[in-house]
Design an enzyme around this catalytic site. Structure first.
Site, PDB file in Angstrom:
ATOM      1  N   GLU A   1      10.686  28.584  11.510  1.00 31.63           N
ATOM      2  CA  GLU A   1      10.124  27.246  11.758  1.00 31.63           C
ATOM      3  C   GLU A   1      10.737  26.182  10.851  1.00 31.63           C
ATOM      4  OE1 GLU A   1       5.728  25.647  12.033  1.00 31.63           O
ATOM      5  OE2 GLU A   1       6.137  26.214   9.973  1.00 31.63           O
ATOM      6  N   ASP A   2      11.110  26.585   9.642  1.00 28.34           N
ATOM      7  CA  ASP A   2      11.556  25.589   8.664  1.00 28.34           C
ATOM      8  C   ASP A   2      12.930  25.017   8.954  1.00 28.34           C
ATOM      9  OD1 ASP A   2       9.259  25.632   7.077  1.00 28.34           O
ATOM     10  OD2 ASP A   2       9.873  27.547   6.208  1.00 28.34           O
TER      11      ASP A   2
ATOM     12  N   HIS B   1       3.622  23.062   2.410  1.00 24.70           N
ATOM     13  CA  HIS B   1       4.040  22.248   3.567  1.00 24.70           C
ATOM     14  C   HIS B   1       2.851  21.522   4.200  1.00 24.70           C
ATOM     15  CE1 HIS B   1       7.523  25.308   4.173  1.00 24.70           C
ATOM     16  NE2 HIS B   1       8.048  24.174   3.763  1.00 24.70           N
TER      17      HIS B   1
ATOM     18  N   CYS C   1       5.038  29.559  10.811  1.00 24.99           N
ATOM     19  CA  CYS C   1       6.384  29.631  10.190  1.00 24.99           C
ATOM     20  C   CYS C   1       7.325  30.615  10.857  1.00 24.99           C
ATOM     21  CB  CYS C   1       6.302  30.093   8.739  1.00 24.99           C
ATOM     22  SG  CYS C   1       4.816  29.753   7.915  1.00 24.99           S
TER      23      CYS C   1
END
Ligand code: CIR
Length: 254
Positions: free
Chosen positions: A65-66, A160, A247
């Site tokens: 996801e990052d 986050h 994530c």
């Protein structure tokens, strides 16, 4: 049809980045089993899973996801805030190329996808230890022609933005008010995490289902009382790497 890009857990996961957590041993076999179950749950909800091979030299590469933001019209490859994670971008760009026109965040911008919360045409971006204003300005330039509006949100006390808030229904967010200001999301119905369950705000919504971790039963109860349909999924091993449910996938419409 929705697609989820995932990547198998790196055998180097025990050398992952940690910001707010104390390092604990991670059981690699168990982490793999839980990750396989995550992919199974996505499949059971009708998502086509594109599962990439593990990257032995990139400890955090399971947290795909990052590394990108995928929207209907385009994808933006991020420039992850942790230097150890910057090499993750290359293989994700290859995986996304068949599906979207690709844009990229350039230095001095830093951006982790975990800091991005899309709600319709609004893109909330966390200002955190991983994501900065330069990246937000670059995103603004890329996204304005497509009608998206960006909102920078200060994040305190967690890694986050999506550690602190996720969307669990069309107009409902699950939020930890200790880490992000609920006033920024006053347009939405808000379900607060139980005060004893700080990490409970990260839920993964697939259509009308919310994938959720059983280790947050009090907050889970609040979600059920709000009428949400939960599928419980244990992600305890990757939680030790400061990861959660959103994530581990990049989910988008084909
Ligand atoms: C990191 O610090 O980058 C990883 N150990 C955890 C990343 C989790 N990603 C996410 O919440 N989107």
């Amino acid at each position: 049809m929705q697609i989820a890009i995932t990547r198998k857990v790196s055998p180097a996961i025990s050398q992952c980045e940690l910001t707010h957590l104390v390092r604990q041993p991670i059981d690699f076999v168990k982490a793999n089993e839980q990750h396989a179950r995550y992919e199974d749950v996505l499949r059971s909800l009708g998502v086509r899973v594109v599962s990439m091979l593990a990257e032995p030299d990139l400890p955090d590469s399971v947290f795909v996801e990052d590394v990108a933001l995928v929207l209907d019209e385009l994808a933006i490859l991020t420039r992850p805030g942790a230097d150890s994670r910057k090499p993750e971008v290359e293989s994700i760009s290859i995986a996304l190329k068949p599906y979207r026109e690709l844009f990229e965040i350039k230095a001095p911008g830093n951006l982790d996808g975990g800091d991005i919360l899309q709600i319709g045409k609004t893109i909330y971006v966390g200002i955190s230890s991983r994501s900065n204003l330069s990246a937000i300005h670059q995103m603004q330039d890329i996204l304005a022609p497509f009608g998206y509006e960006l909102k920078a949100i200060q994040v305190e006390g967690c890694l986050h933005l999506k550690s602190a808030i996720t969307l669990v229904a069309d107009q409902t967010v699950l939020i930890n008010p200790a880490w992000v200001d609920p006033a920024e999301f006053s347009a939405f119905q808000q379900i607060l995490v139980h005060p004893d369950e700080g990490y409970a705000a990260n839920a993964l919504r697939i259509d009308q289902t919310v994938i959720y971790q059983p280790c947050f039963p009090r907050t889970g109860q609040r979600l059920k009382e709000a009428g949400l349909n939960l599928v419980l999924l244990d992600a305890s091993e990757l939680s030790k790497a400061e990861g959660a449910l959103t994530c581990c996938s990049l989910i988008f419409d084909q």
